[in-house]
Design a protein around this motif. Structure first.
Motif: not given
Length: 167
Positions: A127-133, A90-104
């Motif tokens: 479509g942004h994710m922090i590491c734990s997401q 499942a992880s292959s779908a997330y390579e390149g997904v942008p990061y967002s500090f706003l999610d905190y």
């Protein structure tokens, strides 16, 4: 359960130094996790690789990128090899997904029960994710729920992963 030697599907948790680490600690504090020791999460992949959310976008990197770092590896007790395979695939779908500090900030707003219309939809739609997401989403996509406490998908910090999975 804490793992001594990482296997594919395990979650690595570690510290981040400097300004970014302090900002994440603050974000976790806003979320009620306090100023904890784990500010970063990544998913162990086959072939001694990992996937992690980074400010430049999620990336696959060698597992030895964290050689010499204080990393704890956790996973749910009794995680089957088939589950590990699905989670890693499942992880292959997330390579390149942008990061967002706003999610905190969104996670803290939700925790404090501040009425922000559309907040849940916003977090899901960016479509942004922090590491734990990213780690939690790979597990969900692989058919394994890490949290059964009614939290919204994506409302996960690195310390929440530790609290849930470490013995």
């Amino acid at each position: 359960m804490i793992q001594a030697r990482p296997q594919p599907g395990d979650i690595g948790l570690t510290q981040i130094n400097g300004t970014v680490g302090r900002l994440i600690r603050f974000g976790q504090w806003l979320n009620g996790n306090g100023f904890a020791d784990y500010q970063h999460a990544f998913l162990v992949l086959p072939g001694d690789r990992l996937i992690e959310a980074e400010p430049g976008g999620a990336r696959v990197a060698p597992l030895d990128s964290y050689a010499g770092a204080d990393v704890v590896y956790v996973c749910p007790s009794g995680l089957a090899d088939a589950d590990r395979d699905r989670i890693c695939a499942a992880s292959s779908a997330y390579e390149g997904v942008p990061y967002s500090f706003l999610d905190y900030l969104a996670i803290a707003t939700h925790r404090l029960r501040m009425p922000v219309p559309g907040l849940r939809r916003y977090v899901a739609a960016t479509g942004h994710m922090i590491c734990s997401q990213l780690v939690d989403q790979c597990y969900q996509d692989g058919g394994v729920r890490l949290f059964d406490d009614g939290r919204w998908p994506g409302y996960v910090t690195p310390l929440a992963l530790y609290d849930q999975l470490a013995d």
